[in-house]
Write an enzyme that holds these catalytic residues in place. Structure first.
Site, mmCIF file in Angstrom:
data_model
loop_
_atom_site.group_PDB
_atom_site.id
_atom_site.type_symbol
_atom_site.label_atom_id
_atom_site.label_comp_id
_atom_site.label_asym_id
_atom_site.label_seq_id
_atom_site.Cartn_x
_atom_site.Cartn_y
_atom_site.Cartn_z
ATOM 1 N N HIS A 82 -23.238 16.337 -67.662
ATOM 2 C CA HIS A 82 -21.776 16.416 -67.657
ATOM 3 C C HIS A 82 -21.140 15.299 -68.474
ATOM 4 O O HIS A 82 -20.202 15.528 -69.237
ATOM 5 C CB HIS A 82 -21.264 16.375 -66.219
ATOM 6 C CG HIS A 82 -19.796 16.638 -66.093
ATOM 7 N ND1 HIS A 82 -18.864 15.636 -66.091
ATOM 8 C CD2 HIS A 82 -19.103 17.787 -65.968
ATOM 9 C CE1 HIS A 82 -17.649 16.154 -65.968
ATOM 10 N NE2 HIS A 82 -17.772 17.462 -65.892
ATOM 11 N N SER A 116 -11.887 19.554 -65.831
ATOM 12 C CA SER A 116 -12.668 18.406 -66.267
ATOM 13 C C SER A 116 -13.124 18.579 -67.703
ATOM 14 O O SER A 116 -13.628 17.637 -68.315
ATOM 15 C CB SER A 116 -13.878 18.200 -65.354
ATOM 16 O OG SER A 116 -14.759 19.299 -65.416
ATOM 17 N N ASP A 152 -18.450 8.668 -66.178
ATOM 18 C CA ASP A 152 -19.126 9.918 -65.865
ATOM 19 C C ASP A 152 -20.578 9.656 -65.512
ATOM 20 O O ASP A 152 -20.886 8.672 -64.820
ATOM 21 C CB ASP A 152 -18.996 10.894 -67.041
ATOM 22 C CG ASP A 152 -18.722 12.309 -66.561
ATOM 23 O OD1 ASP A 152 -19.659 12.926 -66.039
ATOM 24 O OD2 ASP A 152 -17.582 12.780 -66.693
#
EC number: 3.4.21.112
Length: 1046
Positions: free
Chosen positions: A234, A399, A203
């Site tokens: 994120h 996600s 990520d």
């Protein structure tokens, strides 16, 4: 995949485009923002990824490239890669070729080297985040705000992705901890917390010393920036759902985190970064890998190969299925691969999230049928997770659902370390699917096997023995809603065979094969002999999985029979011996089959859908049919009646028509069986043999309905893909439809379509209609019926001119062939968007009903008669639309190929020939409910195990328990199957106890006494008198003809 449109896998939904945010605070409502995301994917100028067939040291790889390019005049350089994997052998290099006309020859020389697997362009991915403040009150109810995935951002303003909002709906207020909802505390109280499991998070990185994490083993940076931190938030959120130990808790707080930073703070990544990071994950022997990214390109071979290699090394990959729902056929890669756990999203009311992508997979189209995906679903809407530096925030998207499952997998794995040798990508997926709780009223292409059940998955994993299982675990074409779309249409003699694609999960080993051929066993008592079954299967199951394609048809002797038929298919899979042993491993499983057969419908009610001539991305650049939809320029949903034409199909079925699908050339069907052939949004060319056959078919009575779309070479050049790095334009391979190919078909009846691109609203027969980037009729027989409407010239707007209104545009034509009295009919309409769910604004299903009535019976609806205009007259020499020079359709076509600088038609392929399996009858009764009869097998360990597991919740926690699986579990047949809400047969003692309690309660109610109120003699006397009085009154009413109320 080679070519300009290849590697799109890092697009999609790393961050959902609409999210409620609260960074740096413990209160979820302190700060509220919407996050809009845009992606730009470009080819890096002059850079190529040279993939090798094996891992080699740096010097060996350089020698191979040098040998391949020895005679090349191109200047080249192997680019250095400074990252943690650079000290280890690798299976690829990044090669820079100086711009030169001889580069193509150099690439060809590289591809021909015996140690080189492939040569593909290097790609860069840029992501752009936009934050917009919103009203906090709107977010308190946990709205679903997710953007449909933009897969390209164009330099051209017209074709630039802008993002859009999905509809909102209210959910519950601030949700509880995701760990509480999944009951992870029960496992924590048993000492199972994720310890001993390595989890890789690919990520945006993680800040050093983040207070939520206590076991960050390693942070690696694969970008060109000198930072390991998360500048976007994120990656922190994803890692928090997996292993946070404070505030907003993760499921496996003691898991060992390996953070892979593969995106820069400018939101840029490269293909080579991911491949290097994947290699390093293999070297570090991580256990679980979460990948909250994806895209539609399942033909990106370097990436797909690397995923296979990861799972072959026993790394359990969990990936989000995509945020492109509620449209069907929108699964993202790699979550759609058989060896990956693909995760969809639900909200806290156990409803499928609107944003969650739906199946089926589209790899297998047009000749076959898609597989079941997602595998499971879990909470992904308004979930709380870690903020970038501290505190919590709320995000939505698949996600988000993906790391929830990744955390659950890590937790489950840590509870089964004693049998870690048995845990692999297949066995973990088997446990998750077998324990998943099916959501009522939701079909399998939305929920997979159901909602994640953490505790039941633990039970099954504790008792697991290596075996083979199937997904789905049975075929019941009578079971609605779960078995949609199979349950929507019964089988009948003379129909096209129905394909069901089964995934075979091999928990025995990374590789395996079928022992002999699978066998078909029809149940004699359930008329199974009326069903013909053909079976195709993977020659090798690797890694951990393979396919089992089942084709079902009704034999000709049952043309007038009606009823339910049943049987099953038996198969055995064998894997090589375990390390240190010499005995091969085998596992057998049976696939139950149930179907409804009806008498063959009349020809007037039968329709054939042409799937063969529908092309989609990947592999080619096929643009969207609606040019106004700038967020998603690719036509990638399969154009199948069970994907983006789902609602149209359901409407036609509700109208009483039966729809067959042909995935072969149109020379391969019997026209006498069908009233109408539907050719909708076709991009493929036609074989000359197809054109000749359709001409004769219409003379023999077949009707053809053609629903076209826009085609204009100037517009195609305008919406081409401009690569700012290479300074090259990449053109669409066709328009919304292949109008030149359709005109070759229509020429037999004096018809043709134009290259005008039109749009606008109009009314027809009292129905509001919308024309979205359609075409018009250019030629049509004078004896036909033509409908005219005023529309805007959308093409002139796209190419930069002023939009003009065009009067009396011919958009619909209906024609009765006059070759003979039995000839069929032709209907042509210029826009398919009113039938396509992709960007449906106003449907025209009512018009399709009227068209089908005309083609099947010859009755022309009054709405067409009353709106018909003058005959369409155009000069005979009026130019027809031409194919665009330089298009690359031949690269992806099944009909044409490159030849000596031009194109030519390929030889007509043979029609598919199915080999029906010989029947092995079973003279016994079949199970009445396939799902319930099989799910009991997976419940065997539940009673003793689950009582222990849930006890800490009842007792307040703190007590540890050990698990002793029942002795008969290892001998249970095929325990890994679908499971719904558990149903366990009660013991006789339990039944007796329950009856005693019920009797006691009833006794008290009749006496109108509580257990603690004494009943005196006087009160007992009064009660008796009252009861006698009521009885006498009741008898009196009965004698007078009245029935007493009870």
């Amino acid at each position: 995949m080679k070519g300009p449109h290849g590697i799109i896998w890092i697009l999609a939904f790393m961050v959902t485009s609409l999210m409620t945010l609260c960074d740096g605070c413990g209160n979820d409502t302190d700060a509220h923002k919407i996050l809009k995301v845009e992606f730009n994917s470009d080819i890096v100028k002059d850079e190529y990824i040279v993939a090798f067939k094996k891992y080699y040291k740096t010097s060996a790889r350089k020698n191979f490239i040098t040998a391949a390019l020895r005679d090349s005049s191109s200047e080249w350089e192997i680019l250095p890669r400074n990252n943690p994997a650079s000290d280890f052998p690798s299976d690829f290099d990044v090669l820079q070729l100086k711009s030169d006309p001889s580069n193509q020859e150099s690439i060809k020389n590289l591809e021909e080297h015996p140690n080189v697997k492939s040569v593909t362009p290097q790609r860069t991915v840029t992501r752009t985040l936009h934050y917009i403040n919103t009203d906090p009150k709107e977010d308190e109810a946990e709205e679903e705000n997710v953007e449909d995935t933009p897969h390209f951002v164009r330099a051209n303003q017209f074709w630039q992705a802008t993002g859009r909002l999905s509809s909102r709906r209210l959910l519950r207020a601030v949700p509880r901890q995701i760990t509480s909802i999944l009951q992870a505390e029960a496992l924590w109280n048993l000492g199972i917390t994720g310890a001993g499991v390595k989890v890789a998070v690919f990520d945006t990185g993680l800040a050093k010393g983040h207070p939520h994490f206590r076991k960050v083993k390693e942070r690696t940076n694969w970008t060109h920036e000198k930072s390991f931190d998360d500048g976007l938030g994120h990656g922190t959120f994803v890692a928090g759902l997996i292993a946070s130990s404070s505030e907003c808790l993760g499921l496996a707080p003691d898991a060992e985190l390996h953070i892979f930073r593969v995106f820069t703070n400018n939101q840029v990544s490269y293909t080579s970064w991911f491949l290097d990071a994947f290699n390093y994950a293999i070297l570090r022997k991580v256990t679980v890998l979460n990948l909250s990214i994806g895209g539609p390109d399942f033909m990106d071979q370097p990436f797909v190969d690397k995923v296979w290699e990861l799972t072959a090394n026993k790394i359990i990959m969990v990936s989000a299925i995509g945020n492109d729902g509620p449209l069907y056929g929108t699964l993202n890669n790699p979550a759609d691969q058989m060896d990956v756990i693909g995760v969809g999203g639900i909200n806290f009311e156990d409803q499928i999230a609107k944003f969650s992508s739906r199946g089926m997979t589209t790899w297998e189209l047009p000749g076959g049928y898609g597989r079941l995906k997602p595998d499971i679903v879990t909470y992904g809407s308004a979930v709380r997770g870690s903020g970038v530096k501290k505190g919590c925030r709320v995000l939505s998207g698949t996600s988000v659902a993906s790391p929830v499952v990744a955390g659950a997998v890590a937790l489950l794995y840590s509870g089964a370390l004693a049998k870690a040798s048995l845990i692999n990508p297949a066995s973990m997926k088997q446990a998750l699917m077998a324990s998943a709780r099916r959501l009522p009223g939701v079909n399998m292409f939305e929920q997979g096997h159901g909602k994640l059940d953490l505790l039941q998955a633990h039970n099954i994993l504790q008792a697991y023995t290596p075996q083979v299982s199937l997904s789905p675990s049975y075929i019941d074409l009578t079971e609605c809603q779960y078995m949609w779309p199979y349950c929507t249409q019964p089988l009948f003699a003379g129909g096209m065979p129905i394909a069901v694609n089964i995934t075979v999960l091999n928990g025995l080993g990374v590789s395996g094969h079928f022992v002999g051929k699978p066998k078909w066993h029809p149940y004699t008592k359930q008329q199974g002999h009326r069903l013909d079954v053909a079976i195709q299967y993977s020659p090798v199951l690797w890694p951990w999985s393979g396919y089992l394609a089942i084709w079902l048809a009704v034999n000709a002797n049952s043309a007038n029979w009606s009823g339910i038929v049943q049987g099953d298919i038996s198969l055995t899979v064998e894997s090589p011996p375990e390390e240190g042993t010499i005995k091969v491993r085998q596992s057998s499983v049976r696939l139950a089959v149930k179907a409804r057969i009806v008498p063959t419908p009349p020809k007037q009610k039968r329709i054939l859908w042409d799937q063969y001539h529908n092309l989609r991305y990947p592999p080619g650049y096929f643009p969207r049919d609606n040019l106004r939809m700038k967020t998603d320029p690719l036509d990638w949903n399969g154009d199948h009646i069970h994907t983006n034409f789902k609602d149209m199909y359901q409407h036609v079925r509700n109208a009483g028509y039966y729809v067959d699908v042909i995935g072969a050339p149109l020379t391969c069907f019997d026209q006498s069986q069908y009233s109408t052939l539907l050719i909708v949004d076709s991009e493929e060319e036609f074989f000359p043999e197809e054109l000749a056959k359709l001409r004769s078919d219409v003379e023999a009575g077949l009707s053809i309905v053609i629903i076209a779309d826009w085609y204009n070479t100037s517009v195609m050049k305008k919406v081409k893909f401009y690569d700012e790095n290479t300074r090259q334009w990449w053109l669409p391979d066709t328009g919304g439809a292949n109008v030149p190919a359709l005109n070759e078909l229509l020429a037999s009846w004096g018809m043709a379509l134009s290259d005008t691109v039109l749009e606008g609203d109009f009314s027809l027969g009292g129905h509001d209609m919308h024309y979205a980037s359609g075409t018009s009729l250019l030629h049509f027989p004078e004896t036909g019926t033509v409908i005219y409407k005023d529309l805007k010239d959308h093409g002139t707007e796209i190419v930069g001119s002023k939009t003009e209104v065009v009067k009396d545009v011919p958009i619909l034509g209906l024609y009765q062939s006059t070759s003979n009295k039995n000839s069929g009919r032709i209907v042509v309409y210029g826009d398919s968007n009113c039938l396509d769910n992709s960007h449906l604004q106003k449907d025209c299903f009512w018009m399709l009903d009227a068209i089908l009535e005309y083609t099947s019976t010859g009755h022309l609806a009054s709405v067409f008669k009353s709106n018909a205009g003058k005959p369409l007259v155009k000069p005979a020499d009026f130019p027809l639309p031409q194919r665009m020079d330089g298009n690359h359709l031949y690269r992806y076509s099944k009909v044409i190929e490159s030849h000596m600088g031009g194109v030519r038609t390929k030889p007509l392929p043979q029609c598919p020939h199915l080999v029906w399996a010989p029947p092995n009858p079973l003279n016994k009764s079949a199970p009445t409910n396939l799902y319930k009869s099989q799910k009991l097998l997976s419940v065997l360990p539940k009673s003793p195990l689950e009582l222990d597991l849930r006890a800490p919740l009842l007792n307040g926690g703190g007590q540890k328990h050990s698990f002793q699986p029942p002795a008969n579990w290892n001998n249970a047949a095929n325990p890994i199957v679908d499971v719904q809400d558990t149903e366990i047969s009660p013991s006789p003692l339990a039944i007796l106890s329950l009856l005693t309690i019920v009797c006691a309660v009833c006794f008290c109610c009749l006496r109108r006494r509580s257990f603690i109120t004494p009943v005196t003699a006087s009160r007992r006397s009064r009660r008796k008198q009252q009861r006698l009085r009521k009885l006498v009154m009741a008898l009196g009413n009965t004698s007078s003809g009245k029935v007493p109320a009870v």
